[in-house]
Structures are given as structure tokens and as C-alpha cells.
Design a protein around this motif. Structure first.
Motif, mmCIF file in Angstrom:
data_model
loop_
_atom_site.group_PDB
_atom_site.id
_atom_site.type_symbol
_atom_site.label_atom_id
_atom_site.label_comp_id
_atom_site.label_asym_id
_atom_site.label_seq_id
_atom_site.Cartn_x
_atom_site.Cartn_y
_atom_site.Cartn_z
ATOM 1 N N PRO A 159 -28.895 95.722 42.932
ATOM 2 C CA PRO A 159 -27.765 96.670 42.887
ATOM 3 C C PRO A 159 -28.197 97.931 42.133
ATOM 4 N N GLY A 160 -27.776 99.070 42.627
ATOM 5 C CA GLY A 160 -28.111 100.318 41.959
ATOM 6 C C GLY A 160 -29.447 100.893 42.349
ATOM 7 N N LEU A 161 -30.189 100.187 43.218
ATOM 8 C CA LEU A 161 -31.484 100.712 43.673
ATOM 9 C C LEU A 161 -31.291 101.378 45.022
ATOM 10 N N ARG A 162 -31.578 102.664 45.062
ATOM 11 C CA ARG A 162 -31.454 103.439 46.306
ATOM 12 C C ARG A 162 -32.831 103.876 46.784
ATOM 13 N N ALA A 205 -34.357 98.523 37.541
ATOM 14 C CA ALA A 205 -33.189 98.047 38.281
ATOM 15 C C ALA A 205 -32.647 96.752 37.683
ATOM 16 N N ALA A 206 -33.541 95.872 37.218
ATOM 17 C CA ALA A 206 -33.120 94.611 36.610
ATOM 18 C C ALA A 206 -32.339 94.845 35.319
ATOM 19 N N GLN A 207 -32.564 95.980 34.676
ATOM 20 C CA GLN A 207 -31.835 96.337 33.457
ATOM 21 C C GLN A 207 -30.520 97.048 33.752
ATOM 22 N N GLY A 208 -30.193 97.173 35.040
ATOM 23 C CA GLY A 208 -28.926 97.778 35.430
ATOM 24 C C GLY A 208 -28.939 99.279 35.532
ATOM 25 N N VAL A 226 -40.482 107.317 41.343
ATOM 26 C CA VAL A 226 -39.297 106.538 40.975
ATOM 27 C C VAL A 226 -38.479 107.427 40.049
ATOM 28 N N LEU A 227 -37.240 107.717 40.446
ATOM 29 C CA LEU A 227 -36.371 108.584 39.659
ATOM 30 C C LEU A 227 -35.353 107.731 38.899
ATOM 31 N N LEU A 228 -35.212 108.001 37.616
ATOM 32 C CA LEU A 228 -34.248 107.299 36.758
ATOM 33 C C LEU A 228 -33.287 108.338 36.187
ATOM 34 N N PRO A 229 -32.264 108.715 36.956
ATOM 35 C CA PRO A 229 -31.391 109.819 36.531
ATOM 36 C C PRO A 229 -30.703 109.580 35.187
ATOM 37 N N SER A 230 -30.314 108.334 34.892
ATOM 38 C CA SER A 230 -29.606 108.079 33.635
ATOM 39 C C SER A 230 -30.508 108.310 32.426
ATOM 40 N N LEU A 231 -31.826 108.218 32.615
ATOM 41 C CA LEU A 231 -32.785 108.511 31.553
ATOM 42 C C LEU A 231 -33.374 109.909 31.690
ATOM 43 N N SER A 232 -32.983 110.616 32.759
ATOM 44 C CA SER A 232 -33.538 111.936 33.076
ATOM 45 C C SER A 232 -35.063 111.890 33.137
#
Length: 295
Positions: A159-162, A205-208, A226-232
Motif C-alpha cells: 500500500p502506498g507504493l506507486r 513502503a514497509a514503513q508506511g 525512488v521518490l519519497l515525497p514525505s521525506l523530500s
């Protein structure tokens, strides 16, 4: 804010699409049908512009063959999205009326075309599809020339992986949407080995976390970012090694994609005189009125 991506690749493995993953759960999808020149891209662009004028965030999907054209649009605040549901990324409703419906822009085209225009359309359709086949053969040569080693294992679903493409091989050359990455990620880190990216994506992704995995357009089995927007934060694969044979094949493929685009433009020009754009414009304004009712 607008996030702009591609959802497919012209690759060494042919046309590789992740349109089936768009737009995600809980979003009602309007599947647009209509032939070349019937205004599908302009219809979505008009909706996007109105959403932007009202301060709503959007996700815009560019056509991987012609990046000047829109293939999909999502407005998260409205929980609604639109997609060009015609070949090569044909979409049909999973459950019509419940999670999706049709938008038929072909209704504004006077069909069947007269005999001469019908023959011209058929010839152009055959020619531009032949160009794509030649382009894919050249991209396959480019991929073979790189000899990147065994294919990595597929990413596990979370979940949350696009899955989105940040780059594409297009009629305008090899494009990378650097502004999208800069908007979402203020920092970037280049991995020493590209093979480490899938594991990093799965761990995040496993960390939500919200994770956007970006396959490499020439070889979608491998990731370029790999983009992690919540961590910018953007995690990037190292630049591919220079390879003259691969580069020549990719440049030749771009030439074929450019030729295909010109032929497709001619096909649109055959159909466009039979379109009732006044009626299409009125239909578009009605849709905008339903989406954005006056306060």
C-alpha cells in the motif's frame, strides 16, 4: 501543485504500461474514448487548468510518444481522474458506474468518414504503427548492446507504493521530468549500485511511507529513481555507462518516433474537419460546471 509523470515507456521490451495502476483506490475514473483529433488531450487540459485556477493539486500524465499531449489527469481533492482509454493503453471500467464510466468524445465526430478520407486514414494508421514497430526494434537493439546483466526480481506490492515514469524516450528525444523531482524532493542521494534501489523502495513502503518507484524507460525491469515525497528525498540510480552502440540505436529510435508523430498529426488532420468542436466546447463547459459548481 501539479505532479507530472509518464505512465508508460517506449522501451527495449516494447510498449510497457502501468496505466492499470492509475489512479489508485477510491478515485472515480472517467475513461475517455475517441479517435485521433477528437480532443481528448485538450479536454483534460481544460479540466486541469480550471483545477489549478481554483488552487487544487493535480497529477498530470504526459503521453510517452508525444509529451505535448496529455494521457491522464487526477484531481485528488475531488477523488476523480480521467484517462485516455484508447490504444495502446486501452482501459475499460472494472465496475461501470461504481468506480468508473465513459466519456465519449467520438460522439462529436461525423462518422463514417467519406471514402477518400477513410482510405487516407487507414493508410496513415498503418504507416505510423509501422514506425512504432521499427522504433521498438531499435530500442531492443539498444538494450541488448548495454548487456546490463540478469533481470532483478519484481517489486513486491505494498500500500502506498506507486509506479510512475520520471523519464521517457519520446519523439522529442529522451526527456526527464526534473521539475517534478525537484518539486517533490529537495534532496537527492545517488546509490553506488542501481540494484539496491528496489530493496530501498520496499523498506520505505514497509514503513508506511508514500513511495513512487520510477522504472528506467529503456529497461522498465530496472529502476532509475525512488521518490519519497514525505521525506523530500529522491534515491537515484547511478548514471548508465556510456555505450556508443546503444546511444546510436536510441537516437535512431527517436527518429522513428518523430516520424510516427508526424504521421499521427496527419491522421488527426484527416479527422478534425468532421468534428463539431462547438458542441464539444459546450460539453466541456457543462462538465466543468458539474465539477466546479459556483459557490
Amino acid at each position: 501543485m501539479d505532479q507530472t509523470f509518464f505512465l508508460a515507456a517506449n522501451s527495449g521490451r516494447g510498449f510497457v504500461s502501468c496505466y492499470d495502476d492509475f489512479p489508485g483506490p477510491g478515485v472515480f475514473l472517467h475513461i475517455i474514448k475517441g479517435g485521433p483529433g477528437t480532443g481528448k488531450s485538450s479536454f483534460m487540459r481544460r479540466i486541469r487548468d480550471e483545477a489549478a485556477a481554483r488552487g487544487l493539486d493535480t497529477e498530470t500524465v504526459l503521453c510517452s510518444g508525444d509529451p505535448d499531449s496529455l494521457d491522464a489527469l487526477s484531481i485528488p481533492a475531488l477523488s476523480q481522474a480521467w484517462v485516455d482509454g484508447t490504444a495502446p493503453h486501452v482501459r475499460e471500467p472494472a465496475l461501470f458506474g461504481a468506480d468508473s464510466d465513459y466519456v465519449n468524445l467520438g460522439q462529436f465526430c461525423r462518422t463514417p468518414l467519406p471514402g477518400r478520407e477513410r482510405e487516407r486514414a487507414a493508410a496513415l494508421n498503418t504507416a505510423y504503427k509501422a514506425c512504432y514497430r521499427e522504433a521498438y526494434a531499435l530500442l531492443h537493439e539498444a538494450l541488448d548492446a548495454e548487456d546490463a546483466g540478469p533481470e532483478p526480481p519484481a517489486l513486491r506490492p505494498f500500500p502506498g507504493l506507486r509506479r510512475r515514469y520520471l523519464s521517457a524516450i519520446t519523439c522529442r528525444g529522451e526527456l526527464r521530468l526534473t521539475e517534478t523531482m525537484k518539486t517533490l524532493c529537495k534532496q537527492s542521494y545517488v546509490f553506488r549500485k542501481a540494484a539496491s534501489l528496489p530493496d530501498a523502495a520496499e523498506r520505505a513502503a514497509a514503513q508506511g511511507l508514500d513511495v513512487i518507484v520510477c522504472p528506467r524507460p529503456l529497461d522498465p525491469a530496472r529502476l532509475e529513481a525512488v521518490l519519497l515525497p514525505s521525506l523530500s528525498l529522491a534515491l537515484l540510480a547511478p548514471p548508465a555507462a556510456e555505450n556508443a552502440a546503444s546511444q546510436r540505436a536510441r537516437e535512431s529510435a527517436v527518429g522513428k518516433l518523430r516520424e510516427a508523430k508526424l504521421l499521427h498529426d496527419e491522421l488527426e488532420a484527416v479527422i478534425r474537419p468532421f468534428m463539431d468542436f462547438e458542441a464539444l466546447g459546450a460539453f466541456t463547459e457543462r462538465c466543468l460546471g458539474e465539477l466546479f459548481p459556483p459557490c
